[in-house]
Design a protein around this motif. Structure first.
Motif, PDB file in Angstrom:
ATOM      1  N   TYR A 140       0.745  -1.264  -0.077  1.00  0.00           N
ATOM      2  CA  TYR A 140       0.127  -0.034   0.082  1.00  0.00           C
ATOM      3  C   TYR A 140       0.767   1.481   0.167  1.00  0.00           C
ATOM      4  CZ  TYR A 140      -3.676  -3.234   1.315  1.00  0.00           C
ATOM      5  OH  TYR A 140      -4.475  -4.485   1.360  1.00  0.00           O
ATOM      6  N   ASN A 141       0.565   2.166  -0.763  1.00  0.00           N
ATOM      7  CA  ASN A 141       1.305   3.640  -0.861  1.00  0.00           C
ATOM      8  C   ASN A 141       0.442   4.588  -0.825  1.00  0.00           C
ATOM      9  OD1 ASN A 141       4.056   2.794  -1.351  1.00  0.00           O
ATOM     10  ND2 ASN A 141       3.327   1.926  -3.146  1.00  0.00           N
ATOM     11  N   LEU A 142       0.587   5.573  -0.108  1.00  0.00           N
ATOM     12  CA  LEU A 142      -0.234   6.748  -0.022  1.00  0.00           C
ATOM     13  C   LEU A 142       0.735   8.166  -0.352  1.00  0.00           C
ATOM     14  CD1 LEU A 142      -3.097   7.989   0.441  1.00  0.00           C
ATOM     15  CD2 LEU A 142      -2.344   8.050   2.855  1.00  0.00           C
ATOM     16  N   GLY A 333       4.830  10.708   2.027  1.00  0.00           N
ATOM     17  CA  GLY A 333       3.697   9.818   1.964  1.00  0.00           C
ATOM     18  C   GLY A 333       4.195   8.781   2.856  1.00  0.00           C
ATOM     19  N   ALA A 334       3.367   7.729   2.765  1.00  0.00           N
ATOM     20  CA  ALA A 334       3.746   6.450   3.294  1.00  0.00           C
ATOM     21  C   ALA A 334       3.703   5.172   2.489  1.00  0.00           C
ATOM     22  CB  ALA A 334       2.805   6.440   4.652  1.00  0.00           C
ATOM     23  N   GLY A 335       4.378   4.237   2.716  1.00  0.00           N
ATOM     24  CA  GLY A 335       4.416   2.785   2.060  1.00  0.00           C
ATOM     25  C   GLY A 335       4.609   1.679   3.006  1.00  0.00           C
ATOM     26  N   ALA A 336       3.739   0.662   2.897  1.00  0.00           N
ATOM     27  CA  ALA A 336       3.779  -0.548   3.688  1.00  0.00           C
ATOM     28  C   ALA A 336       3.580  -1.784   3.297  1.00  0.00           C
ATOM     29  CB  ALA A 336       3.405  -0.169   5.179  1.00  0.00           C
ATOM     30  N   LEU A 337       3.805  -2.696   3.775  1.00  0.00           N
ATOM     31  CA  LEU A 337       3.336  -3.908   3.363  1.00  0.00           C
ATOM     32  C   LEU A 337       2.147  -4.387   4.485  1.00  0.00           C
ATOM     33  CD1 LEU A 337       6.495  -6.138   2.688  1.00  0.00           C
ATOM     34  CD2 LEU A 337       4.738  -5.412   0.963  1.00  0.00           C
ATOM     35  N   GLY A 338       1.001  -4.214   4.229  1.00  0.00           N
ATOM     36  CA  GLY A 338      -0.140  -4.511   4.915  1.00  0.00           C
ATOM     37  C   GLY A 338      -0.697  -3.021   5.282  1.00  0.00           C
ATOM     38  N   ARG A 340      -2.487  -2.061   7.826  1.00  0.00           N
ATOM     39  CA  ARG A 340      -2.533  -1.519   9.178  1.00  0.00           C
ATOM     40  C   ARG A 340      -1.140  -0.927   9.215  1.00  0.00           C
ATOM     41  NH1 ARG A 340      -4.048  -6.954  12.636  1.00  0.00           N
ATOM     42  NH2 ARG A 340      -2.894  -7.512  10.891  1.00  0.00           N
ATOM     43  N   ASN A 341       0.066  -1.606   8.763  1.00  0.00           N
ATOM     44  CA  ASN A 341       1.094  -0.711   8.676  1.00  0.00           C
ATOM     45  C   ASN A 341       1.587   0.575   8.330  1.00  0.00           C
ATOM     46  OD1 ASN A 341       1.848  -3.168  10.248  1.00  0.00           O
ATOM     47  ND2 ASN A 341       2.632  -4.101   8.505  1.00  0.00           N
ATOM     48  N   LEU A 342       0.627   0.915   7.448  1.00  0.00           N
ATOM     49  CA  LEU A 342       0.540   1.986   6.564  1.00  0.00           C
ATOM     50  C   LEU A 342       0.592   3.504   7.255  1.00  0.00           C
ATOM     51  CD1 LEU A 342       0.715   3.390   3.658  1.00  0.00           C
ATOM     52  CD2 LEU A 342      -2.000   3.230   3.736  1.00  0.00           C
ATOM     53  N   TRP A 343      -0.320   3.154   8.543  1.00  0.00           N
ATOM     54  CA  TRP A 343      -0.098   4.398   9.367  1.00  0.00           C
ATOM     55  C   TRP A 343       0.837   4.591  10.627  1.00  0.00           C
ATOM     56  CZ3 TRP A 343      -3.658   6.848   6.677  1.00  0.00           C
ATOM     57  CH2 TRP A 343      -4.562   6.290   6.069  1.00  0.00           C
ATOM     58  N   ASP A 344       1.821   3.649  10.319  1.00  0.00           N
ATOM     59  CA  ASP A 344       3.088   3.636  11.281  1.00  0.00           C
ATOM     60  C   ASP A 344       4.098   5.043  10.683  1.00  0.00           C
ATOM     61  OD1 ASP A 344       1.884   1.820  12.660  1.00  0.00           O
ATOM     62  OD2 ASP A 344       3.706   0.141  11.906  1.00  0.00           O
ATOM     63  N   TRP A 345       4.471   5.788  11.689  1.00  0.00           N
ATOM     64  CA  TRP A 345       5.288   6.878  11.235  1.00  0.00           C
ATOM     65  C   TRP A 345       6.608   6.416  10.886  1.00  0.00           C
ATOM     66  CZ3 TRP A 345       4.417  11.744  10.889  1.00  0.00           C
ATOM     67  CH2 TRP A 345       5.677  12.548  10.626  1.00  0.00           C
ATOM     68  N   GLY A 346       6.979   5.309  10.959  1.00  0.00           N
ATOM     69  CA  GLY A 346       8.102   4.869  10.610  1.00  0.00           C
ATOM     70  C   GLY A 346       8.130   4.406   8.842  1.00  0.00           C
ATOM     71  N   ASN A 347       7.065   4.403   8.449  1.00  0.00           N
ATOM     72  CA  ASN A 347       6.725   4.196   7.070  1.00  0.00           C
ATOM     73  C   ASN A 347       6.521   5.233   6.142  1.00  0.00           C
ATOM     74  OD1 ASN A 347       7.036   1.308   7.197  1.00  0.00           O
ATOM     75  ND2 ASN A 347       4.682   1.360   8.012  1.00  0.00           N
ATOM     76  N   VAL A 348       6.698   6.311   6.698  1.00  0.00           N
ATOM     77  CA  VAL A 348       6.669   7.598   6.043  1.00  0.00           C
ATOM     78  C   VAL A 348       8.101   7.935   5.272  1.00  0.00           C
ATOM     79  CG1 VAL A 348       6.259  10.237   6.193  1.00  0.00           C
ATOM     80  CG2 VAL A 348       4.900   8.624   7.821  1.00  0.00           C
ATOM     81  N   PHE A 349       7.823   8.485   4.102  1.00  0.00           N
ATOM     82  CA  PHE A 349       9.035   8.657   3.216  1.00  0.00           C
ATOM     83  C   PHE A 349       8.709  10.336   2.586  1.00  0.00           C
ATOM     84  CE2 PHE A 349       5.745   6.876   0.366  1.00  0.00           C
ATOM     85  CZ  PHE A 349       6.031   7.396  -0.881  1.00  0.00           C
ATOM     86  N   ASN A 350      10.055  10.557   2.034  1.00  0.00           N
ATOM     87  CA  ASN A 350       9.769  11.989   1.544  1.00  0.00           C
ATOM     88  C   ASN A 350      10.842  11.937   0.382  1.00  0.00           C
ATOM     89  OD1 ASN A 350      12.232  13.729   2.375  1.00  0.00           O
ATOM     90  ND2 ASN A 350      11.210  12.692   4.227  1.00  0.00           N
ATOM     91  N   MET A 351      10.696  12.700  -0.673  1.00  0.00           N
ATOM     92  CA  MET A 351      11.473  12.772  -1.777  1.00  0.00           C
ATOM     93  C   MET A 351      11.479  14.314  -2.517  1.00  0.00           C
ATOM     94  SD  MET A 351      11.899  10.532  -5.173  1.00  0.00           S
ATOM     95  CE  MET A 351      10.132  11.119  -5.800  1.00  0.00           C
TER      96      MET A 351
END
Length: 476
Positions: A140-142, A333-338, A340-351
């Motif tokens: 999942y990507n946001l 945004g945020a990207g994660a496997l699963g 529920r993990n999408l909303w973890d702060w550690g999955n936030v990325f920027n570019m």
């Protein structure tokens, strides 16, 4: 400022602005303007006017048709302003051009896009065992993306300016359409009044000619008149009846035209309320201005001037297309496997990104676009010059026609007065028993012919006045 000096100033401005007008063409335009000025001065002091006309000065205002003092004409014109399809279509063109201007302005602002995505990935069996992950994978990507083109060379700003000129041109063209529609409504209305008056006169004349033919037939039976005279009288009556049918057919055509112009289904002449041509008040134009002012008030001239400005800016935009473009980008945004993990702060990325793009080879596309824009600019220039010349020609023709119309109207009225005096003299002699009734009928028929000539002259003068209003820009 004197009129001729205004002309020279306007034409000098045109030459400096276009930077491409030849001296010969400029001399032709100047000569045409001078000729228009001469005709203008001739009409500003007419020799004679019909009694009861209204003297007005200056250019026509936006409701110039009120000078004719006809409430029915006001009603039809206001109906056309609300319901005429051509006019309403031109207003939609204005709305389209404004929307395109807003679209062009969007290029000066950054674009922000939210692009959520979800992926289901089924891995092959030989990979599943090597990964400590549950399969299939769900990714999942946001991301929230922002992009902005640095307008270093002002290209996007020029595109906005060009679009604004086109929108202004469309609005001026709608004024030109309005001017044409109003003029067409007034012309159709006056032509309808003309046919009403001609039909009424022709009906009376037909009755007179039929009585003349009957009297001559009686005289022939009494041996007092040859058969040739009877046949000629019958031919005149038949011709008059044919003309009456033609007048009624033309009346129907003008009634249909007036209905269509006001946005209504074609109606018969009897369904259209109106005044009479005799009650129509003709405004006599005086001091209408100088041809130099024509360049700053005719909507079609101003519209083409805006298109010329737009084409000049488009050439500049085509040149700037050869320069490099710089684009800024950012993504968070945020990207994660699963999910529920999408909303973890550690999955936030920027570019962030900075991209430079320089055209190297595009198969001659940019060069062809530049040549196309240059050709369009030259075309717009020649069209602009042609519109100016045609505007001056319209005024020249309208002034000449109006002056001739008033001369013809005065002449027709004088002939009608003389004919009426002759009729009264013939009737007086008939009352004294000096001439037969046939002479009175023939004199009345002659009077009707001159009355029809006066009717035509008055209608022609009214329509010539409308043409002058239209040529002057109709208050727009």
């Amino acid at each position: 400022m004197k009129p001729n000096l205004k002309i020279i100033v306007a034409l000098t401005f045109l030459a400096c602005y276009s930077n491409a007008t030849s001296l010969t063409a400029l001399a032709d335009v100047k000569q045409a303007a001078i000729q228009v000025s001469k005709s203008w001065n001739e009409v500003s002091q007419p020799d004679a006017a019909e009694p009861g006309t209204v003297l007005i000065g200056g250019f026509p205002d936006r409701q110039w048709w009120q000078k004719f003092q006809d409430p029915h004409l006001d009603t039809y014109i206001h109906a056309a302003l609300q319901n005429n399809p051509t006019l309403n279509a031109s207003l939609q063109t204005v709305a389209q051009s404004r929307a395109l201007t807003a679209q062009a302005f969007s290029k000066e602002l950054p674009s922000v896009t939210l692009s959520p995505s979800a992926y289901r990935i089924a891995l092959p069996d030989n990979v599943k065992g090597a990964l400590p992950l549950e399969t299939p994978l769900r990714l999942y990507n946001l991301p929230l993306q922002a992009a902005y083109e640095l307008d270093l060379w002002g290209k996007n700003l020029d595109i906005i300016r060009s679009s604004r000129r086109q929108a202004e041109s469309a609005e001026l063209q709608s004024h030109a359409v309005l001017n044409t529609v109003v003029g067409d409504v007034a012309s159709a209305y006056f032509n309808l009044l003309r046919m009403d008056a001609l039909i009424e006169s022709q009906q009376k004349n037909l009755g007179l000619l039929q009585r003349v033919a009957t009297l001559k037939a009686s005289q022939h039976q009494a041996g007092l008149l040859s058969l040739d005279a009877v046949l000629l009288a019958q031919r005149d009556a038949a011709e008059s009846e044919m003309n009456l049918a033609s007048f009624r057919q033309q009346q129907a055509v003008f009634a249909h035209q007036l209905s269509i112009l006001t946005g209504s289904p074609p109606a018969s002449a009897a369904q259209l309320p109106r005044a009479t041509l005799e009650a129509l008040s003709l405004p006599l134009e005086t001091e209408v201005g100088s041809p130099g002012e024509l360049l700053t008030r005719r909507p079609d001239v101003l519209a083409q001037e805006k298109m010329l400005e737009s084409s000049r800016i488009d050439v500049r935009v085509a040149r700037k297309a050869f320069l490099p473009s710089v684009n800024l980008g950012a993504m968070v945004g945020a990207g994660a496997l699963g999910f529920r993990n999408l909303w973890d702060w550690g999955n936030v990325f920027n570019m962030q990104s900075l991209a430079l793009s320089q055209p190297i080879f595009q198969g001659g596309k940019l060069k062809a676009e530049l040549n196309y824009r240059k050709a369009k600019q030259k075309e717009a220039l020649e069209t602009y010059r042609q519109v100016i010349l045609m505007a001056m020609k319209d005024v020249e023709d309208s002034l000449s026609t109006l002056k001739t119309g008033y001369d013809g109207l005065n002449s027709s009225n004088q002939q009608l007065v003389l004919t009426e005096n002759s009729l009264r003299l013939t009737d007086s002699r008939f009352q004294q028993g000096l001439v037969p009734k046939l002479d009175v009928l023939q004199a009345e028929s002659e009077q009707m012919r001159y009355r029809q000539s006066a009717i035509r002259s008055k209608a022609d003068t009214a329509i010539a006045t409308i043409s002058l209003y239209k040529a002057l820009g109709g208050g727009y």
